[in-house]
Design a protein around this motif. Structure first.
Motif, PDB file in Angstrom:
ATOM      1  N   MET A 269      13.002   7.570   2.112  1.00 23.78           N
ATOM      2  CA  MET A 269      12.500   7.875   0.966  1.00 23.78           C
ATOM      3  C   MET A 269      11.108   7.197   1.355  1.00 23.78           C
ATOM      4  SD  MET A 269      14.379   6.185  -1.996  1.00 23.78           S
ATOM      5  CE  MET A 269      16.041   5.806  -1.506  1.00 23.78           C
ATOM      6  N   THR A 270      10.137   7.775   0.514  1.00 24.03           N
ATOM      7  CA  THR A 270       8.577   7.057   0.432  1.00 24.03           C
ATOM      8  C   THR A 270       8.293   6.919  -0.911  1.00 24.03           C
ATOM      9  OG1 THR A 270       6.359   7.360   1.111  1.00 24.03           O
ATOM     10  CG2 THR A 270       7.453   9.224   0.716  1.00 24.03           C
ATOM     11  N   THR A 271       7.599   5.612  -0.915  1.00 25.49           N
ATOM     12  CA  THR A 271       7.097   5.440  -2.230  1.00 25.49           C
ATOM     13  C   THR A 271       5.805   4.793  -2.100  1.00 25.49           C
ATOM     14  OG1 THR A 271       7.147   3.691  -4.290  1.00 25.49           O
ATOM     15  CG2 THR A 271       8.064   3.015  -2.228  1.00 25.49           C
ATOM     16  N   GLU A 272       4.969   5.271  -3.442  1.00 26.66           N
ATOM     17  CA  GLU A 272       3.715   4.548  -3.288  1.00 26.66           C
ATOM     18  C   GLU A 272       3.346   2.907  -3.550  1.00 26.66           C
ATOM     19  OE1 GLU A 272       0.682   6.026  -2.572  1.00 26.66           O
ATOM     20  OE2 GLU A 272       1.800   7.903  -2.337  1.00 26.66           O
ATOM     21  N   GLU A 273       4.723   2.214  -4.016  1.00 23.88           N
ATOM     22  CA  GLU A 273       4.630   0.858  -4.346  1.00 23.88           C
ATOM     23  C   GLU A 273       4.180   0.073  -3.108  1.00 23.88           C
ATOM     24  OE1 GLU A 273       5.205  -0.629  -7.169  1.00 23.88           O
ATOM     25  OE2 GLU A 273       5.770   1.058  -8.277  1.00 23.88           O
ATOM     26  N   PRO A 274       3.738  -1.107  -3.147  1.00 26.31           N
ATOM     27  CA  PRO A 274       3.549  -1.918  -1.900  1.00 26.31           C
ATOM     28  C   PRO A 274       5.074  -2.761  -1.883  1.00 26.31           C
ATOM     29  CG  PRO A 274       2.316  -2.635  -3.974  1.00 26.31           C
ATOM     30  CD  PRO A 274       2.794  -1.343  -4.226  1.00 26.31           C
ATOM     31  N   LEU A 275       5.260  -3.418  -0.672  1.00 22.61           N
ATOM     32  CA  LEU A 275       6.453  -4.021  -0.434  1.00 22.61           C
ATOM     33  C   LEU A 275       6.952  -4.905  -1.698  1.00 22.61           C
ATOM     34  CD1 LEU A 275       8.785  -4.202   1.536  1.00 22.61           C
ATOM     35  CD2 LEU A 275       7.340  -5.894   2.952  1.00 22.61           C
ATOM     36  N   TYR A 276       5.917  -5.812  -2.036  1.00 24.62           N
ATOM     37  CA  TYR A 276       6.327  -6.877  -2.815  1.00 24.62           C
ATOM     38  C   TYR A 276       6.603  -6.145  -4.043  1.00 24.62           C
ATOM     39  CZ  TYR A 276       5.549 -11.124  -5.799  1.00 24.62           C
ATOM     40  OH  TYR A 276       5.777 -12.066  -6.657  1.00 24.62           O
ATOM     41  N   SER A 277       6.101  -5.431  -4.697  1.00 19.22           N
ATOM     42  CA  SER A 277       6.657  -5.020  -5.962  1.00 19.22           C
ATOM     43  C   SER A 277       7.761  -3.919  -5.886  1.00 19.22           C
ATOM     44  CB  SER A 277       5.240  -4.109  -6.655  1.00 19.22           C
ATOM     45  OG  SER A 277       4.795  -3.195  -5.984  1.00 19.22           O
ATOM     46  N   ALA A 278       7.973  -3.186  -4.561  1.00 16.94           N
ATOM     47  CA  ALA A 278       9.097  -2.462  -4.671  1.00 16.94           C
ATOM     48  C   ALA A 278      10.447  -3.354  -4.590  1.00 16.94           C
ATOM     49  CB  ALA A 278       9.058  -1.686  -3.186  1.00 16.94           C
ATOM     50  N   CYS A 279      10.316  -4.414  -3.605  1.00 16.51           N
ATOM     51  CA  CYS A 279      11.275  -5.417  -3.669  1.00 16.51           C
ATOM     52  C   CYS A 279      11.421  -5.806  -5.169  1.00 16.51           C
ATOM     53  CB  CYS A 279      11.075  -6.605  -2.738  1.00 16.51           C
ATOM     54  SG  CYS A 279      11.094  -5.891  -1.108  1.00 16.51           S
ATOM     55  N   GLY A 280      10.462  -6.448  -5.953  1.00 16.40           N
ATOM     56  CA  GLY A 280      10.756  -6.995  -7.117  1.00 16.40           C
ATOM     57  C   GLY A 280      11.217  -6.144  -8.140  1.00 16.40           C
ATOM     58  N   LYS A 281      10.937  -4.748  -8.079  1.00 17.58           N
ATOM     59  CA  LYS A 281      11.569  -3.829  -8.895  1.00 17.58           C
ATOM     60  C   LYS A 281      13.005  -3.600  -8.826  1.00 17.58           C
ATOM     61  CE  LYS A 281       7.761  -1.278 -10.215  1.00 17.58           C
ATOM     62  NZ  LYS A 281       6.853  -0.092 -10.598  1.00 17.58           N
TER      63      LYS A 281
END
Lengths: 143, 112
Positions: free
Chosen positions: B92-104
């Motif tokens: 999958m692909t997300t617009e989120e950057p790595l840091y916030s994607a991991c945080g969420k």
């Protein structure tokens, strides 16, 4: 020892990092079909993949011979690349001579050889400047 | 955490494995450096990365990683998706950057 040995041979194309890992992926598939335990497959797959990537990055490819017996899996990767000037230094985590283009592809962090050593039960490396490098990886299958 | 929850939390688009949304992943890692994934990652189900090339799928394959999330809006090309299909891997692909994607994902209970 038993005489039931399965041999696999691969030519690794050194011109394209994109295709590196095809041999390791194939070996993983074969081991899975043979019913080898996931933990052993993982050790072989990661160590062989690291060595295969190294072969493409540093040595313009080479050959890989895999022999699988009920007791162990042996992978021998031989190249005709430039050789390693100082194996002790190359074994140090973080030491790398990989070019920037390789780093941009997510490799070249100087973790390859130490990681092979970590996952292999036995790792032998021989190298001669101007002639090439051979890496032997042995993973034992607990009986 | 189910793949469909990952998708919802990251507002991600599924590029392969739409039929596997009910699959569970129990751990995750985030890295742009495949060398580190190979050296340090243990039994992770999910890889989040901003690196976009075939070796991401090959690395994930070697590590028995089930699903890859490409962050920062990275869209893998057809060759990458086809390899993931052959390896039965969710992409999958997300617009989120790595840091916030991991945080969420971490905040929602997907720990290391």
């Amino acid at each position: 020892m038993t005489d039931e040995i399965l041999s696999l041979n691969y030519q690794v194309n050194g011109s394209d990092l994109q295709s590196a890992g095809v041999a390791s992926s194939d070996v993983k598939k074969v081991l899975r079909k043979l019913g080898v335990s996931p933990e052993i497959i993982r050790k072989v797959a990661i160590s062989m993949y690291e060595a295969e990537i190294n072969m493409v990055i540093h040595a313009n490819g080479g050959t890989i011979d895999v022999s699988i017996s009920p007791e162990q899996i042996k992978v021998v990767l031989a190249d005709n690349g430039p050789g390693i000037a100082n194996i002790d230094l190359a074994m140090k985590e973080g030491y790398s001579t990989a070019p920037q283009t390789i780093r941009e592809m997510g490799f070249g962090a100087g973790m390859g050889l130490p990681n092979i050593k970590k996952y292999a039960d036995i790792m032998n490396i021989t190298s001669e400047l101007g002639k090439g490098t051979t890496v032997e990886i042995i993973v034992n299958i607990p009986q | 955490m189910k793949i469909k929850e990952v998708k919802e939390l990251l507002n991600a688009e599924i590029l392969n494995g739409i039929d596997q949304l009910e699959e569970e992943v129990y751990s995750a890692c985030g890295s742009d450096l495949m060398s580190d994934v190979l050296a340090f990652v243990k039994h992770q189900g999910l890889l989040l990365t901003g690196l976009n090339n075939l070796q991401v799928v090959r690395t994930a394959d070697m590590m028995d990683i089930r699903a890859i999330v490409f962050v920062r809006g990275k869209k893998p090309d057809e060759e990458i998706i086809n390899l993931a299909k052959r390896k039965d891997m969710i992409v999958m692909t997300t617009e989120e950057p790595l840091y916030s994607a991991c945080g969420k994902l971490y905040s929602a209970g997907l720990k290391k």
